[in-house]
Motif scaffolding. Structure first.
Motif, short mmCIF file in Angstrom:
data_model
loop_
_atom_site.label_atom_id
_atom_site.label_comp_id
_atom_site.label_asym_id
_atom_site.label_seq_id
_atom_site.Cartn_x
_atom_site.Cartn_y
_atom_site.Cartn_z
N GLY A 83 -11.75 4.29 21.44
CA GLY A 83 -12.30 2.93 21.05
C GLY A 83 -11.41 1.75 21.17
O GLY A 83 -10.10 1.52 20.77
N MET A 84 -11.68 0.98 22.31
CA MET A 84 -10.95 -0.44 22.41
C MET A 84 -11.92 -1.76 22.74
O MET A 84 -12.88 -1.28 22.75
N LYS A 85 -11.21 -2.63 22.75
CA LYS A 85 -11.98 -4.05 22.97
C LYS A 85 -11.33 -4.78 24.35
O LYS A 85 -10.23 -4.71 24.48
N ALA A 86 -12.23 -5.53 24.99
CA ALA A 86 -11.80 -6.50 25.90
C ALA A 86 -12.22 -7.70 25.10
O ALA A 86 -13.12 -8.17 24.60
N TYR A 87 -11.19 -8.65 25.48
CA TYR A 87 -11.06 -10.14 25.00
C TYR A 87 -11.08 -11.19 25.82
O TYR A 87 -10.31 -10.90 26.91
N LYS A 88 -11.68 -12.21 25.62
CA LYS A 88 -11.65 -13.45 26.75
C LYS A 88 -10.91 -14.28 26.01
O LYS A 88 -10.94 -14.73 24.97
N ASP A 89 -9.84 -14.90 26.95
CA ASP A 89 -9.01 -15.93 26.58
C ASP A 89 -9.39 -17.24 26.71
O ASP A 89 -10.59 -17.19 27.16
N THR A 90 -8.91 -18.36 26.30
CA THR A 90 -9.31 -19.52 26.49
C THR A 90 -9.54 -20.11 27.89
O THR A 90 -9.94 -21.10 28.02
N THR B 115 -12.36 -3.29 36.28
CA THR B 115 -13.59 -3.53 37.29
C THR B 115 -14.74 -3.61 36.46
O THR B 115 -15.58 -4.64 36.49
N PHE B 116 -14.90 -2.95 35.49
CA PHE B 116 -16.37 -2.66 34.69
C PHE B 116 -16.38 -4.10 33.76
O PHE B 116 -17.30 -4.65 33.83
N VAL B 117 -15.20 -4.34 33.10
CA VAL B 117 -15.31 -5.33 32.06
C VAL B 117 -15.47 -6.84 33.09
O VAL B 117 -16.12 -7.68 32.42
N LYS B 118 -15.03 -6.86 33.93
CA LYS B 118 -15.01 -8.20 34.81
C LYS B 118 -16.47 -8.27 35.26
O LYS B 118 -17.07 -9.36 35.23
N MET B 119 -17.31 -7.23 35.67
CA MET B 119 -18.60 -7.02 36.11
C MET B 119 -19.51 -7.54 34.84
O MET B 119 -20.64 -8.09 35.09
N GLU B 120 -19.13 -6.90 33.63
CA GLU B 120 -19.96 -7.30 32.36
C GLU B 120 -19.22 -8.77 31.70
O GLU B 120 -19.73 -8.75 30.51
N SER B 121 -18.46 -9.32 32.47
CA SER B 121 -17.86 -10.64 31.82
C SER B 121 -18.80 -11.24 30.66
O SER B 121 -18.55 -11.92 29.83
N ARG B 122 -20.14 -11.55 31.28
CA ARG B 122 -20.97 -12.49 30.83
C ARG B 122 -21.49 -11.72 29.16
O ARG B 122 -21.70 -12.71 28.18
#
Ligand code: PLP
Length: 334
Positions: free
Chosen positions: A41-48, A87-94
């Motif tokens: 279980g982990m998370k991807a965060y978007k910074d400012t 790569t996956f999280v960048k594709m799902e960035s939206r």
């Protein structure tokens, strides 16, 4: 979803990113019968700046490899999987909300896929990663929880697999949790042994801040990694931050066994400063009371307080690194 198949003969095959979809598995597939499954279980965060960040992914990769190895599933190159997830999280960035407290929850999962009722090491496996946007655990601010110490079941034992993130560890935890909930408690507290060592709270690691009876010195204590405790990434982060920021203020930071008796005594003496759980979902979860042996052990919060000072600071310090407000090696820019 990200998928990658493995076979005993060919090793890891080419990874794919494909639309979210059902898996098609033979009913004799070994995961259904003998629980060849582990997960993270982990998370991807978007910074400012809109950059995507993972928080200490190396820790999740290391833990997943330990879990996999223990149940005869294949291990993988940790850097390669971190890169694939990047790569996956960048594709799902939206799907990664930009607001503070929001993130993309990631669930790397590894299952044995061999079609066999014979009990043995799987000759094939599937690694997949699914994801979902998640919001703040406490949308209206901290809410301290009340716990019930479970007195008839144990979560983990020495020599067992409680320190691994195996699906098989989680199903048996639901009934004690349901029972605690039926009596009005938000979580159950896992104890171990006749000594009633405090181990974990629900699916979180547990911390207590106690003032020493003789010296008055403040101590932040959590159970040691003796094989009965999941090696939480948040637990490790809390300990590091405590050593970095609280120890210079005179705190003792301890990984040691402590008992319910010790918490109860500290509470009655007014020496239990605060207690909280730690985990990826909530970061920290303040604890108001523990119901134990028919009594209520108060964990240091005043009636009008929902969190203590240490839990509040820890959440701020950890989030600053998760969201990249503070540049730190724990934050991995994808
Ligand atoms: C049993 C258990 N303990 C502790 C944790 C906290 O671990 P982490 O901080 O890596 O999320 C979890 C959650 O993953 C868990 O399932």
């Amino acid at each position: 979803m990200l998928t990658c198949e493995w076979t005993k003969d060919d090793g890891w095959l080419a990874p794919k990113i494909i639309p979210y979809q059902n898996l098609s598995l033979d009913p004799a597939t070994c995961v259904f019968h003998y629980a060849f499954e582990c997960f993270e279980g982990m998370k991807a965060y978007k910074d400012t700046k809109g950059q995507i960040r993972l928080f200490r992914p190396d820790k999740n990769m290391e833990r997943m490899n330990k879990s996999a190895a223990r149940i005869a599933l294949p291990t993988f190159n940790p850097t390669a999987l971190t890169d694939l997830i990047g790569t996956f999280v960048k594709m799902e960035s939206r799907h990664i909300p930009e607001k503070r407290g929001y993130s993309l929850y990631l669930r790397p999962t590894l299952i044995g896929t061999q079609k066999t009722l014979g009990v043995g090491a799987p000759g094939s496996a599937l690694l997949f990663v699914i994801a979902s946007p998640v919001g703040p655990y406490y949308p209206t601010g901290f809410k301290a929880v009340s716990l019930e110490a479970t007195d008839w079941a144990v979560r983990a034992w020495p020599g067992g697999v409680g320190d691994k993130k195996l699906g098989a560890n989680y199903a048996p935890c639901i009934v004690p949790q349901q029972q605690a909930a039926s009596r009005g408690f938000q979580q159950n507290l896992w104890l171990f042994g006749e000594e009633e060592y405090v181990t974990e709270v629900g699916t979180m690691n547990m911390f207590a801040a106690i003032r020493n009876k003789e010296t008055g010195q403040k101590e932040l204590v959590t159970a040691p990694l003796d094989g009965t405790i999941l090696e939480g990434v948040t637990r490790d982060s809390v300990l590091s931050l405590a050593r970095e920021k609280l120890a210079p203020e005179g705190w003792i930071i301890s990984e040691r066994k402590y008992t319910m008796q010790e918490l109860d005594e500290a509470s009655r003496d007014g020496r239990l400063i605060e207690a909280f759980g730690s985990g990826t979902a909530a970061v920290v979860s303040p604890i108001r009371t523990i119901s134990w042996r028919g009594k209520t052990v108060s964990c240091g919060l005043a009636e009008n307080e929902e969190t203590g000072e240490v839990a509040t600071k820890m959440k701020q310090w950890i989030e600053a690194r998760q969201y990249g407000d503070e540049e730190h090696q724990w934050s991995h820019v994808c």
